[in-house]
Write an enzyme that holds these catalytic residues in place. Structure first.
Site, mmCIF file in Angstrom:
data_model
loop_
_atom_site.group_PDB
_atom_site.id
_atom_site.type_symbol
_atom_site.label_atom_id
_atom_site.label_comp_id
_atom_site.label_asym_id
_atom_site.label_seq_id
_atom_site.Cartn_x
_atom_site.Cartn_y
_atom_site.Cartn_z
ATOM 1 N N SER A 1 -30.977 17.521 20.229
ATOM 2 C CA SER A 1 -30.453 18.323 21.334
ATOM 3 C C SER A 1 -28.933 18.316 21.258
ATOM 4 O O SER A 1 -28.327 17.405 20.669
ATOM 5 C CB SER A 1 -30.900 17.736 22.678
ATOM 6 O OG SER A 1 -30.208 18.335 23.756
ATOM 7 N N TYR B 1 -31.587 11.166 29.405
ATOM 8 C CA TYR B 1 -32.023 12.147 28.411
ATOM 9 C C TYR B 1 -31.068 12.164 27.220
ATOM 10 O O TYR B 1 -31.502 12.101 26.058
ATOM 11 C CB TYR B 1 -32.094 13.535 29.048
ATOM 12 C CG TYR B 1 -32.402 14.630 28.045
ATOM 13 C CD1 TYR B 1 -33.685 14.769 27.522
ATOM 14 C CD2 TYR B 1 -31.414 15.521 27.623
ATOM 15 C CE1 TYR B 1 -33.974 15.764 26.590
ATOM 16 C CE2 TYR B 1 -31.691 16.520 26.703
ATOM 17 C CZ TYR B 1 -32.973 16.635 26.189
ATOM 18 O OH TYR B 1 -33.252 17.616 25.264
#
Length: 256
Positions: free
Chosen positions: A154, A167
């Site tokens: 990501s 996250y």
């Protein structure tokens, strides 16, 4: 008018490719694209109904390209399940050429919300799931003398924003683990990290904290489609065996 069915036109470089988290979003887009390119895709996820729908939707393209999509139930948090996923594909098809570790979750929240169960879920899927994939695939790749491991990380592996601390921590970890693997393995095994920016997917639907959900709605105003990530994966896989695409960062032009 001829009613002859299309011949199987599988390319000479057809690969056996395993994709985790393939029931929706980026994983489904990757699996579908690779089928259209003539590869045999073993698509893993917990939602087998979605996998069957994906297999049906790619039937026509598979007939043209010689590709195929094989749905398999998979829980990446279960080490034995991942081992069976990889070994089963090898037993059925004689080899495994690529493992794409795509499965991930993103229930964002502020740390002071103390949503510890959600933190644990992100660690289990985003970090342990990746490690389970490496543990299952690496011995196969080593025995074959070839293989390609792709991690879908990501943009969160490169930056931290409010509500995304845990996250981003899991995605930093995914990036670091994959980079460490790249440096350790024999050059016959290729290792790639794909780091997407904001993508139109179901990931944001798992956010339970109201403030984080609202922030994500604004953040996703200019999201790109998952096909952009599928194209990046396709590019990395298509390079000659002596070319290793280490990392690709893909994000919408408006995401600065």
């Amino acid at each position: 008018m001829s009613t002859q069915q299309p011949e199987n036109t599988a390319p000479a470089d057809r690969k056996v490719i395993l994709v985790t988290g393939a029931s929706s979003g980026i994983g489904a887009a990757i699996a579908a694209r690779l089928v259209t390119e003539g590869h045999l895709v073993v698509a893993g996820a917990r939602r087998t109904d979605r996998l069957r729908e994906l297999a049906t939707s790619t039937t026509e393209e598979a007939a043209r390209s010689g590709g195929a999509l094989e749905p398999v139930r998979l829980d990446v948090t279960d080490r034995a399940d991942v081992a069976a996923f990889v070994q089963g594909a090898r037993d059925r098809h004689g080899r495994v050429d690529v493992l794409i570790n795509n499965a991930g979750v993103m229930p964002l929240s502020r740390l002071d919300s103390l949503l510890v169960d959600e933190w644990d879920r992100m660690i289990d899927v985003n970090v342990r799931g990746l490690l389970h994939g490496i543990a299952a695939a690496l011995p196969v790749f080593t025995a074959q003398g070839s293989g390609h491991l792709v991690t879908v990380a990501s943009i969160g592996a490169h930056e931290v924003v409010p509500t995304a601390a845990v996250y981003c921590g899991t995605k930093y970890a995914a990036w670091a683990i994959t980079e460490g693997l790249r440096q350790e393995v024999d050059p016959s095994i290729r290792v790639t990290t794909i780091s997407p920016g904001v993508v139109d997917s179901e990931l944001a639907h798992t956010i339970t904290e109201a403030g984080a959900a609202e922030a994500m709605r604004s953040y996703r105003a200019h999201a790109m489609g998952p096909d952009a990530i599928a194209a990046a994966v396709s590019y990395a896989l298509a390079q000659p065996a002596d070319i290793d695409v280490n990392e690709i960062v893909v994000r919408p032009a408006r995401q600065r």
